[in-house]
Design a protein around this motif. Sequence first.
Motif, short mmCIF file in Angstrom:
data_model
loop_
_atom_site.label_atom_id
_atom_site.label_comp_id
_atom_site.label_asym_id
_atom_site.label_seq_id
_atom_site.Cartn_x
_atom_site.Cartn_y
_atom_site.Cartn_z
N VAL A 127 24.85 -1.32 15.84
CA VAL A 127 25.08 -2.62 15.19
C VAL A 127 24.57 -3.74 16.09
CG1 VAL A 127 26.80 -4.23 14.31
CG2 VAL A 127 27.05 -1.77 13.88
N GLY A 128 23.69 -4.58 15.53
CA GLY A 128 23.09 -5.66 16.29
C GLY A 128 21.85 -5.25 17.06
N GLY A 129 21.47 -3.97 16.95
CA GLY A 129 20.32 -3.47 17.68
C GLY A 129 19.03 -3.52 16.89
N ARG A 130 17.97 -3.00 17.50
CA ARG A 130 16.64 -3.01 16.89
C ARG A 130 16.18 -1.58 16.63
NH1 ARG A 130 16.77 -6.47 21.07
NH2 ARG A 130 15.81 -4.93 22.46
N LEU A 131 15.50 -1.40 15.50
CA LEU A 131 15.02 -0.08 15.09
C LEU A 131 13.53 -0.17 14.80
CD1 LEU A 131 16.85 2.35 12.70
CD2 LEU A 131 14.41 1.93 12.42
N ALA A 132 12.77 0.73 15.38
CA ALA A 132 11.30 0.71 15.22
C ALA A 132 10.85 1.49 14.00
CB ALA A 132 10.64 1.28 16.47
N VAL A 133 10.02 0.86 13.18
CA VAL A 133 9.37 1.52 12.05
C VAL A 133 7.88 1.25 12.14
CG1 VAL A 133 11.41 1.34 10.60
CG2 VAL A 133 9.68 -0.47 10.50
N ASN A 134 7.11 1.93 11.32
CA ASN A 134 5.68 1.68 11.27
C ASN A 134 5.42 0.34 10.60
OD1 ASN A 134 2.88 1.77 11.01
ND2 ASN A 134 2.83 3.91 10.41
N ARG A 135 5.73 0.27 9.31
CA ARG A 135 5.66 -0.98 8.55
C ARG A 135 6.95 -1.11 7.75
NH1 ARG A 135 1.70 -4.34 10.06
NH2 ARG A 135 1.86 -5.30 8.03
N SER A 144 14.51 5.35 7.46
CA SER A 144 15.49 4.71 8.35
C SER A 144 16.67 4.16 7.56
CB SER A 144 14.82 3.57 9.13
OG SER A 144 13.78 4.06 9.95
N LYS A 145 16.39 3.55 6.43
CA LYS A 145 17.47 3.00 5.61
C LYS A 145 18.38 4.10 5.08
CE LYS A 145 15.19 -1.30 4.20
NZ LYS A 145 14.75 -2.14 3.07
N VAL A 146 17.76 5.20 4.65
CA VAL A 146 18.55 6.33 4.16
C VAL A 146 19.44 6.87 5.27
CG1 VAL A 146 18.43 8.71 3.33
CG2 VAL A 146 16.90 6.98 2.38
N ALA A 147 18.86 7.03 6.47
CA ALA A 147 19.62 7.55 7.61
C ALA A 147 20.77 6.62 7.98
CB ALA A 147 18.69 7.75 8.80
N LEU A 151 24.98 7.12 7.84
CA LEU A 151 25.82 6.89 9.02
C LEU A 151 26.87 5.80 8.79
CD1 LEU A 151 22.97 7.02 11.68
CD2 LEU A 151 24.80 8.70 11.41
N GLY A 152 26.89 5.25 7.57
CA GLY A 152 27.88 4.23 7.25
C GLY A 152 27.48 2.82 7.63
N LEU A 153 26.21 2.59 7.90
CA LEU A 153 25.73 1.27 8.28
C LEU A 153 24.96 0.62 7.14
CD1 LEU A 153 24.40 1.98 11.90
CD2 LEU A 153 26.65 1.11 11.24
N ASP A 154 24.91 -0.70 7.17
CA ASP A 154 24.12 -1.46 6.20
C ASP A 154 22.77 -1.77 6.84
OD1 ASP A 154 22.89 -3.37 4.60
OD2 ASP A 154 24.79 -4.32 4.03
N PRO A 155 21.69 -1.14 6.39
CA PRO A 155 20.39 -1.34 7.04
C PRO A 155 19.87 -2.77 6.97
CG PRO A 155 20.15 -0.14 4.98
CD PRO A 155 21.61 -0.21 5.25
N ASP A 156 20.36 -3.56 6.02
CA ASP A 156 19.89 -4.94 5.88
C ASP A 156 20.68 -5.92 6.73
OD1 ASP A 156 17.90 -4.23 3.96
OD2 ASP A 156 19.49 -4.11 2.44
N LYS A 157 21.83 -5.50 7.23
CA LYS A 157 22.68 -6.41 7.99
C LYS A 157 22.98 -5.95 9.41
CE LYS A 157 25.11 -8.12 3.87
NZ LYS A 157 26.43 -8.26 3.18
N ASP A 158 23.11 -4.63 9.59
CA ASP A 158 23.59 -4.14 10.88
C ASP A 158 22.51 -3.96 11.93
OD1 ASP A 158 26.20 -4.10 9.99
OD2 ASP A 158 26.07 -2.04 9.24
N VAL A 159 21.26 -3.81 11.51
CA VAL A 159 20.16 -3.63 12.46
C VAL A 159 18.98 -4.51 12.07
CG1 VAL A 159 20.83 -1.24 12.94
CG2 VAL A 159 19.09 -1.72 11.22
#
Length: 329
Positions: A127-135, A144-147, A151-159
Amino acid sequence: MRAKRIWFAVILSILIAAPLSATAATLESIFIAYPTTSSQFAPLWFARDVGLYEKYGLDGKLVYIQGGSILLQAMLAGQAHAAQNGVAETAVAILRGGDVRMLGVTSNIFPYTLIVGKNIKTAKDLVGGRLAVNRLADVSAIASKVALRKLGLDPDKDVTMLQVGGSPQRLAALQSGAVQAAALDFMSSLRLSRLGYRVLSQVSLNYPYLGPVVSGRFLRENPAAAENFLKAFVEAIARFKRNREEGIKTLAHYMKSSETDILNKAYDFIATEFYSENLVPDAEGFQALLDEISEREPLAKKATIGQVFDLTVLRKLEKEGFFKTVFKR
């Protein structure tokens, strides 16, 4: 006499070279794009290494265009005729009016692994971190969003997702600490796992993942070349599956690796689990993918296989027994 011998040698060299020149002249130039340097694209490279493009009358020029969405823009601009690309972003481009067509599905496994930095112990640490994607719009972002949701995280808000580039760039970003997580392909995740990085989530969904793509204009104006591209690519998959030594050699070269154990595991995954011998899209899996991408693309809610895929060439090759021949069924 010496002048005659020189003249004879010149004539002989011309005669010897003539058939080669004629053969080269008959090859049709085709630019074939790929969006990332990932082990999953090995058969596309393999086809060039073992001469399969030439076998089917093509001068196949491979072009690296970073990111599936950028690759599609290049195809629409006429900078590439064919590609292997993610089904998800290609479907979105087609639904938005892009003049490209998928010829089939080469993999029905969504094989991304969410790898995290050594200081990340649980999903909450992201939470609050950065996640690397291609595009941001490609399959690495979707995976990444599915993963994250699993894991119980909101991909649009938590990372925060960062566009970093292909697998080598994402791997480097994670190793440098620039990001706290990255969605990586099978071989890259093996490399990092061996270095002590943790697998936080394994995404292996029954979604159509990769497939051959051609520009609509290319398919309309040169259907024979489009068919030959598909033949070369499918035969490359078949030959890759049967030839372990050749396949590992290609992986080692393009992934710049000499790690024998990792190369063997990557080959086993690609040859036995990842690449399909049946390129017909699965209706249930395709619908599951549409449900996933419909959150950002409403047109996907009512999309059909016929809108995204042109299976004319595939059906023709099936009728002719091509798949049975190359896969030696």
